[in-house]
Design an enzyme around this catalytic site. Structure first.
Site, PDB file in Angstrom:
ATOM      1  N   CYS A  98       0.847  -1.194   0.000  1.00 19.68           N
ATOM      2  CA  CYS A  98       0.000   0.000   0.000  1.00 19.68           C
ATOM      3  C   CYS A  98       0.880   1.242   0.000  1.00 19.68           C
ATOM      4  O   CYS A  98       2.012   1.217   0.479  1.00 19.68           O
ATOM      5  CB  CYS A  98      -0.936   0.023   1.211  1.00 19.68           C
ATOM      6  SG  CYS A  98      -2.163   1.344   1.084  1.00 19.68           S
ATOM      7  N   ASP A 136      -7.100  -1.920   8.966  1.00 20.90           N
ATOM      8  CA  ASP A 136      -7.304  -3.254   9.529  1.00 20.90           C
ATOM      9  C   ASP A 136      -7.062  -4.333   8.474  1.00 20.90           C
ATOM     10  O   ASP A 136      -7.552  -5.449   8.591  1.00 20.90           O
ATOM     11  CB  ASP A 136      -8.723  -3.375  10.111  1.00 20.90           C
ATOM     12  CG  ASP A 136      -9.801  -3.117   9.073  1.00 20.90           C
ATOM     13  OD1 ASP A 136      -9.451  -2.862   7.902  1.00 20.90           O
ATOM     14  OD2 ASP A 136     -10.986  -3.182   9.422  1.00 20.90           O
ATOM     15  N   GLU A 174     -11.035  -1.012  -6.051  1.00 15.99           N
ATOM     16  CA  GLU A 174     -11.135  -0.190  -4.840  1.00 15.99           C
ATOM     17  C   GLU A 174      -9.762   0.423  -4.617  1.00 15.99           C
ATOM     18  O   GLU A 174      -8.786  -0.306  -4.387  1.00 15.99           O
ATOM     19  CB  GLU A 174     -11.538  -1.041  -3.638  1.00 15.99           C
ATOM     20  CG  GLU A 174     -12.951  -1.576  -3.763  1.00 15.99           C
ATOM     21  CD  GLU A 174     -13.385  -2.408  -2.562  1.00 15.99           C
ATOM     22  OE1 GLU A 174     -14.582  -2.428  -2.274  1.00 15.99           O
ATOM     23  OE2 GLU A 174     -12.524  -3.050  -1.930  1.00 15.99           O
ATOM     24  N   HIS A 225     -20.128  -6.703   5.638  1.00 17.05           N
ATOM     25  CA  HIS A 225     -19.451  -8.000   5.768  1.00 17.05           C
ATOM     26  C   HIS A 225     -18.973  -8.221   7.202  1.00 17.05           C
ATOM     27  O   HIS A 225     -18.943  -9.349   7.692  1.00 17.05           O
ATOM     28  CB  HIS A 225     -18.283  -8.108   4.786  1.00 17.05           C
ATOM     29  CG  HIS A 225     -17.320  -6.971   4.849  1.00 17.05           C
ATOM     30  ND1 HIS A 225     -17.664  -5.690   4.513  1.00 17.05           N
ATOM     31  CD2 HIS A 225     -16.020  -6.926   5.212  1.00 17.05           C
ATOM     32  CE1 HIS A 225     -16.609  -4.895   4.674  1.00 17.05           C
ATOM     33  NE2 HIS A 225     -15.596  -5.621   5.099  1.00 17.05           N
TER      34      HIS A 225
END
Ligand code: SF4
Length: 224
Positions: free
Chosen positions: A57, A65, A120, A218
């Site tokens: 990232c 998380d 995303e 979710h």
């Protein structure tokens, strides 16, 4: 600008990204996991989806998380074969930050098999040459991220994590469905902060044409 101290619960994204870069240099893609579930957030909530989570990232958000360490080193063919096995038309490329690496060959192969592709992204790195069917941008400006202007015109939904009133003000600056043809603007309360939930609910009630609430369904359902 000095590097931000990483306070999240997952391993340091910088090391994960260095490991992912090493995998790409070996001609493979750095994958965390491939799994089949329901999309839990935003406009596609509830839709069955195969998730391909890419390692690494570009940010180090304090509330992160997600474990984005490399777990699998895969060829495009191996990924496509595994995705085909689930028999689901929608694929979501997620991370980490999936735009860090060139996924165009993977996108092309998946489209050749008639999959619909969602991405995303945190919106820092545009990938205009990739053919994508749904672009979800979750900018992290409170965490040092910046939104590339390309996404202002190409995002189909913005999903903004809300922790404080300042986050809300930043979110209101994004283009949204209140504009003709504009993207949807979802407020997603930081699950670690109960005050953020009521902040988001009141904001959506006060601006019903532009704002919507996004919950991490979710997690409520305790599925992946
Ligand atoms: S952009 Fe997303 S995956 Fe990356 S550190 Fe922030 S919350 Fe985690």
């Amino acid at each position: 600008m000095p590097l931000k101290v990483y306070r999240g619960e997952t391993p340091d994204p910088r090391q994960a990204t260095r490991d992912a870069v090493a995998v790409v240099r070996r001609g493979l893609l750095p994958i965390v996991e491939i799994f089949y579930s329901l999309q839990g957030e935003g406009v596609r909530t509830g839709q069955a989806t195969v998730f391909v989570r890419v390692a690494g990232c570009s940010l180090a958000c304090s509330f992160c998380d997600t474990d984005f360490r490399v777990r699998r080193e895969m060829t495009v063919d191996e990924i496509v074969d595994e995705v085909i096995g689930y028999g689901c038309p929608w694929v979501c490329l997620t991370g980490g930050e999936p735009t860090l690496f060139d996924l165009q060959p993977l996108c092309d192969r998946l489209h050749a098999h008639s999959f619909f592709l969602q991405i995303e992204t945190n919106g820092q790195h545009p990938r205009p040459s990739w053919r994508l069917d749904h672009i979800t941008v979750s900018p992290k400006e409170s965490e040092g991220g910046h939104l590339h202007p390309w996404y202002q015109d190409h995002a189909m939904e913005f999903k903004v994590v809300i922790d404080t009133p300042a986050d809300l003000e930043r979110a209101r600056a994004y283009p949204a469905a209140g504009h003709p043809g504009g993207p949807l603007l979802y407020l997603q309360p930081n699950a670690l902060n109960p005050d953020a939930v009521s902040l988001c609910i009141e904001a959506v009630k006060a601006d019903p044409t532009r704002l919507r609430l996004s919950l991490q369904t979710h997690k409520l359902l305790q599925i992946r």
